[in-house]
Every structure is written in C-alpha cells, then in structure tokens.
Design a protein around this motif. Structure first.
Motif, PDB file in Angstrom:
ATOM      1  N   LEU A  99       7.574 -23.659 -69.236  1.00 59.94           N
ATOM      2  CA  LEU A  99       8.060 -24.325 -68.185  1.00 59.94           C
ATOM      3  C   LEU A  99       7.819 -26.066 -68.028  1.00 59.94           C
ATOM      4  O   LEU A  99       9.306 -26.543 -67.550  1.00 59.94           O
ATOM      5  N   GLN A 100       7.423 -26.118 -68.874  1.00 55.70           N
ATOM      6  CA  GLN A 100       6.899 -28.106 -69.199  1.00 55.70           C
ATOM      7  C   GLN A 100       8.182 -28.361 -70.195  1.00 55.70           C
ATOM      8  O   GLN A 100       8.572 -29.733 -70.423  1.00 55.70           O
ATOM      9  N   ASN A 101       8.896 -27.696 -71.007  1.00 54.88           N
ATOM     10  CA  ASN A 101       9.736 -28.583 -71.985  1.00 54.88           C
ATOM     11  C   ASN A 101      11.026 -28.930 -71.231  1.00 54.88           C
ATOM     12  O   ASN A 101      11.654 -28.415 -71.329  1.00 54.88           O
ATOM     13  N   SER A 102      10.693 -30.358 -71.622  1.00 55.76           N
ATOM     14  CA  SER A 102      11.810 -31.485 -70.555  1.00 55.76           C
ATOM     15  C   SER A 102      13.412 -31.010 -71.999  1.00 55.76           C
ATOM     16  O   SER A 102      13.792 -32.170 -71.427  1.00 55.76           O
ATOM     17  N   ASN A 103      12.778 -31.153 -73.503  1.00 52.26           N
ATOM     18  CA  ASN A 103      13.495 -30.761 -74.045  1.00 52.26           C
ATOM     19  C   ASN A 103      15.164 -30.095 -73.653  1.00 52.26           C
ATOM     20  O   ASN A 103      16.225 -29.839 -74.215  1.00 52.26           O
ATOM     21  N   LYS A 104      13.951 -28.882 -73.096  1.00 52.35           N
ATOM     22  CA  LYS A 104      15.927 -28.072 -72.574  1.00 52.35           C
ATOM     23  C   LYS A 104      16.073 -28.245 -71.337  1.00 52.35           C
ATOM     24  O   LYS A 104      17.454 -27.898 -70.586  1.00 52.35           O
ATOM     25  N   SER A 105      15.719 -29.727 -70.075  1.00 55.57           N
ATOM     26  CA  SER A 105      15.854 -30.191 -69.454  1.00 55.57           C
ATOM     27  C   SER A 105      17.552 -30.103 -69.229  1.00 55.57           C
ATOM     28  O   SER A 105      18.770 -31.029 -70.265  1.00 55.57           O
ATOM     29  N   ASN A 106      17.965 -29.072 -68.124  1.00 52.32           N
ATOM     30  CA  ASN A 106      19.716 -29.903 -67.741  1.00 52.32           C
ATOM     31  C   ASN A 106      19.511 -31.687 -66.823  1.00 52.32           C
ATOM     32  O   ASN A 106      18.656 -32.460 -66.507  1.00 52.32           O
ATOM     33  N   TYR A 107      20.448 -32.111 -66.374  1.00 50.61           N
ATOM     34  CA  TYR A 107      21.409 -32.861 -66.166  1.00 50.61           C
ATOM     35  C   TYR A 107      19.963 -33.771 -64.780  1.00 50.61           C
ATOM     36  O   TYR A 107      19.264 -34.913 -64.872  1.00 50.61           O
ATOM     37  N   PHE A 108      19.313 -32.696 -63.983  1.00 51.53           N
ATOM     38  CA  PHE A 108      18.982 -32.700 -62.636  1.00 51.53           C
ATOM     39  C   PHE A 108      17.612 -32.255 -62.709  1.00 51.53           C
ATOM     40  O   PHE A 108      16.724 -31.853 -62.163  1.00 51.53           O
ATOM     41  N   GLY A 109      17.215 -32.077 -63.931  1.00 50.46           N
ATOM     42  CA  GLY A 109      15.459 -31.827 -64.270  1.00 50.46           C
ATOM     43  C   GLY A 109      15.331 -30.732 -64.812  1.00 50.46           C
ATOM     44  O   GLY A 109      14.378 -30.180 -64.509  1.00 50.46           O
ATOM     45  N   TYR A 110      15.827 -29.940 -64.167  1.00 47.76           N
ATOM     46  CA  TYR A 110      15.618 -28.397 -64.564  1.00 47.76           C
ATOM     47  C   TYR A 110      16.219 -27.339 -66.178  1.00 47.76           C
ATOM     48  O   TYR A 110      16.739 -27.513 -66.638  1.00 47.76           O
ATOM     49  N   ASN A 111      15.023 -26.791 -66.048  1.00 48.35           N
ATOM     50  CA  ASN A 111      15.375 -24.963 -67.353  1.00 48.35           C
ATOM     51  C   ASN A 111      15.680 -24.384 -67.262  1.00 48.35           C
ATOM     52  O   ASN A 111      14.980 -23.463 -65.968  1.00 48.35           O
ATOM     53  N   GLN A 112      16.812 -24.080 -68.145  1.00 46.03           N
ATOM     54  CA  GLN A 112      17.450 -22.523 -67.377  1.00 46.03           C
ATOM     55  C   GLN A 112      16.788 -21.373 -68.058  1.00 46.03           C
ATOM     56  O   GLN A 112      16.944 -21.282 -69.411  1.00 46.03           O
ATOM     57  N   HIS A 113      17.038 -20.816 -67.122  1.00 47.89           N
ATOM     58  CA  HIS A 113      16.424 -18.777 -68.016  1.00 47.89           C
ATOM     59  C   HIS A 113      17.151 -17.887 -67.875  1.00 47.89           C
ATOM     60  O   HIS A 113      17.550 -17.639 -66.297  1.00 47.89           O
ATOM     61  N   ASP A 114      17.138 -17.198 -68.539  1.00 44.74           N
ATOM     62  CA  ASP A 114      18.201 -16.101 -68.118  1.00 44.74           C
ATOM     63  C   ASP A 114      17.540 -14.901 -68.135  1.00 44.74           C
ATOM     64  O   ASP A 114      16.427 -14.184 -68.542  1.00 44.74           O
ATOM     65  N   PHE A 115      18.040 -13.858 -66.595  1.00 42.00           N
ATOM     66  CA  PHE A 115      17.160 -12.555 -66.727  1.00 42.00           C
ATOM     67  C   PHE A 115      17.704 -11.536 -68.024  1.00 42.00           C
ATOM     68  O   PHE A 115      18.690 -11.774 -67.800  1.00 42.00           O
ATOM     69  N   ALA A 116      16.591 -10.509 -67.941  1.00 43.00           N
ATOM     70  CA  ALA A 116      16.628  -9.446 -68.479  1.00 43.00           C
ATOM     71  C   ALA A 116      17.811  -8.933 -68.397  1.00 43.00           C
ATOM     72  O   ALA A 116      18.902  -7.766 -68.991  1.00 43.00           O
ATOM     73  N   ASN A 117      17.619  -8.096 -66.763  1.00 47.57           N
ATOM     74  CA  ASN A 117      19.041  -7.368 -66.374  1.00 47.57           C
ATOM     75  C   ASN A 117      19.726  -6.996 -65.776  1.00 47.57           C
ATOM     76  O   ASN A 117      20.350  -6.803 -65.723  1.00 47.57           O
ATOM     77  N   ALA A 118      19.538  -8.538 -64.566  1.00 42.32           N
ATOM     78  CA  ALA A 118      20.291  -9.036 -63.627  1.00 42.32           C
ATOM     79  C   ALA A 118      21.527  -9.609 -64.476  1.00 42.32           C
ATOM     80  O   ALA A 118      21.848 -10.125 -65.453  1.00 42.32           O
ATOM     81  N   VAL A 119      22.411  -9.131 -63.558  1.00 48.34           N
ATOM     82  CA  VAL A 119      24.283  -9.347 -64.615  1.00 48.34           C
ATOM     83  C   VAL A 119      25.285  -9.532 -63.103  1.00 48.34           C
ATOM     84  O   VAL A 119      25.246  -9.098 -62.103  1.00 48.34           O
ATOM     85  N   GLY A 120      25.586 -10.869 -63.393  1.00 48.56           N
ATOM     86  CA  GLY A 120      26.454 -11.595 -61.766  1.00 48.56           C
ATOM     87  C   GLY A 120      28.046 -10.672 -62.679  1.00 48.56           C
ATOM     88  O   GLY A 120      28.713  -9.815 -63.135  1.00 48.56           O
ATOM     89  N   LYS A 121      28.676 -10.328 -61.726  1.00 49.57           N
ATOM     90  CA  LYS A 121      30.212  -9.784 -61.675  1.00 49.57           C
ATOM     91  C   LYS A 121      31.287 -10.571 -62.432  1.00 49.57           C
ATOM     92  O   LYS A 121      32.118  -9.579 -63.263  1.00 49.57           O
ATOM     93  N   ASN A 122      30.587 -11.917 -62.568  1.00 55.05           N
ATOM     94  CA  ASN A 122      31.067 -12.273 -64.047  1.00 55.05           C
ATOM     95  C   ASN A 122      31.220 -11.946 -65.477  1.00 55.05           C
ATOM     96  O   ASN A 122      31.270 -11.423 -66.912  1.00 55.05           O
ATOM     97  N   GLY A 123      29.760 -10.325 -65.361  1.00 55.12           N
ATOM     98  CA  GLY A 123      29.015  -9.658 -66.858  1.00 55.12           C
ATOM     99  C   GLY A 123      28.649 -10.574 -66.987  1.00 55.12           C
ATOM    100  O   GLY A 123      28.260 -10.135 -68.611  1.00 55.12           O
ATOM    101  N   LYS A 124      28.352 -11.683 -67.025  1.00 53.98           N
ATOM    102  CA  LYS A 124      27.106 -12.464 -67.595  1.00 53.98           C
ATOM    103  C   LYS A 124      25.523 -12.659 -66.958  1.00 53.98           C
ATOM    104  O   LYS A 124      25.725 -12.451 -66.492  1.00 53.98           O
TER     105      LYS A 124
END
Length: 266
Positions: A99-124
């Motif tokens: 959670l605290q891995n700042s090397n992965k932070s985006n410009y706003f200071g957040y880290n992105q984690h993808d869900f394993a099952n949930a998928v958006g309507k774009n298929g991603k």
C-alpha cells in the motif's frame, strides 16, 4: 521486541467498474476488513461513502487502520449498495508495505490495483486506486479560509471542490466542501487538508476550484471553475483570488469569484 502499531489513512477512487447494462447502475462504496490479527480499524472508519450510479467513483471519506508488520494484510471490498442487501462485486487483499510503495504512485499519489474478476464494459479489469498516507505525514496540514463572492444566482446553495490537475489530461477531486444554503457570498471558514493529499508534487501541485449549486431532486448545477494555481503561491502571498468561469453562460462567462486566504502550513 514489540512492534509499535503504525496508522495508515487511505483515500480511494475506482475506475472502469462493471456496468450491469440495465438502467440500475452500480452504487459503489469500498469497505475494508482486517486479514491479519495485528490490523485494527480505527474510529470505525472502515468504509467510504456510497456514490450513486457511478462507474468511476472518487470517494472523499477515508478509511483508517493500524498495523504492526509490513506484511499485515487488509482486504478492500468493492460493494454495491442495494435496497435490501449490499453485494460484494470483488475484493482485493493488499499488504501494508505494498500500500505504501511510493515507486508505483501516480501523479495524484495513488497506487493502482486491478481486481481479479470485476471487468468494465471496455473488457479491461476494474481498478481500485489507493492513496495510503502515514499518520505522521497526515498531521502536516495546509490551512486556508475559503469564500466566494458575486455568485450568479442569488438563490444558490453553493459548495466547492478542489481538483488537482496533472497538466491537462485529468482533474482529480481531493476535497468537497459543505453546502451553504441560499447564499451568493458563501464563507466556508477554515479548510484544513493534509499536504500529502496534493499528490507527489505536494504544495507545488496545480489545482483548480469548481463551484456547484446543490439541488436536492435533480443534478447539481455547475456554477464555474477557476484557472489553475498552486498552494505554494498561496503560502508565498498569503491569499489567492480566482475568477470563476462558465463556458455555457453565453452572454457572460464570469460566474463570480473565489478567495482563499490566511494560507499557512500547520
């Protein structure tokens, strides 16, 4: 030796959530639970607010927990709020150190984690973005008083938002004020925000203000937004004055002024 508990304040947004395809879109919120015995929720702050009908929700309410070991695990559950029973859309378990891995932070200071099952309507995959602020960093605050003047509609119920700008591609909301009833010159008083909320640039981050008119039964009405500025300019000058602009007002784009004053670091 005993590990002293450390506290993390987590702010969350999600992107690309599943769309049921029916008129009844998802009403998401995120709830956390301890997956390790040394993780404890603080002050019952175990869930965000629910945002109705939104596939890309940005939550303002933080979740707070304490942990002892870097390997301690917290589960983030994406919930869909329903009239009878809320259901879990997906969940992801994340260690405190990840959670605290700042090397992965985006410009706003957040880290992105993808869900394993949930998928958006774009298929991603649907994603959860988490900004984990250490308690000691959370204590360092930027404070200022916020007010507006000459708002177009005298019967306005105004509130304002602070949005970070990553240089033109995206605006990210980090604060939403309370609503003032029936007030064209609202004074919101003292606003206090952790410096860390301004992302990796901290007080040098570019931000804009957006003003809105709250409506109970219909969508809130956009009043206007400002040009970008920096907190560091406010700290240097003591105050910042902004013109609100609204492109949709054909005759006059000027939609009032916003003033932030008495800037200081606390």
């Amino acid at each position: 030796a005993m590990n002293t508990p450390k506290i993390l304040h987590c702010f969350i947004y999600c992107k690309n959530l599943p769309d049921s395809g029916s008129s009844d879109k998802i009403d998401p919120y995120v709830k956390i639970s301890a997956e390790s015995p040394t993780v404890h929720i603080i002050d019952k702050k175990d869930k965000t607010e629910t945002i109705k009908n939104q596939l890309n929700p940005v939550f303002m309410n933080e979740v707070i927990f304490e942990f002892e070991k870097p390997t301690d695990v917290v589960k983030f559950k994406l919930q869909n709020s329903n009239f009878l029973k809320d259901d879990t859309v997906d969940a992801i378990a994340i260690t405190a150190i990840e959670l605290q891995n700042s090397n992965k932070s985006n410009y706003f200071g957040y880290n992105q984690h993808d869900f394993a099952n949930a998928v958006g309507k774009n298929g991603k995959p649907s994603s959860i973005f988490i900004q984990a602020i250490r308690h000691e960093d959370y204590q360092q605050k930027i404070e200022f008083d916020a007010l507006a003047e000459n708002l177009k509609d005298k019967k306005c119920d105004p509130y304002f938002q602070i949005c970070l700008s990553d240089g033109g591609f995206e605006f990210h909301k980090i604060f939403s004020s309370d609503t003032k009833k029936n007030d064209a010159s609202p004074d919101w008083g003292k606003i206090s925000l952790p410096v860390a909320r301004f992302g990796i640039e901290k007080e040098n981050a570019m931000f804009i203000l957006k003003a809105w008119d709250y409506n109970k039964s219909t969508d809130d009405e956009f009043v206007g937004s400002t040009r970008p500025n920096k907190i560091s300019n406010g700290l240097a000058e003591g105050h910042l004055e902004f013109q609100l602009y609204n492109q949709s007002n054909q005759d006059d784009e000027m939609a009032g002024q916003m003033i932030l004053r008495n800037f200081h670091l606390n």
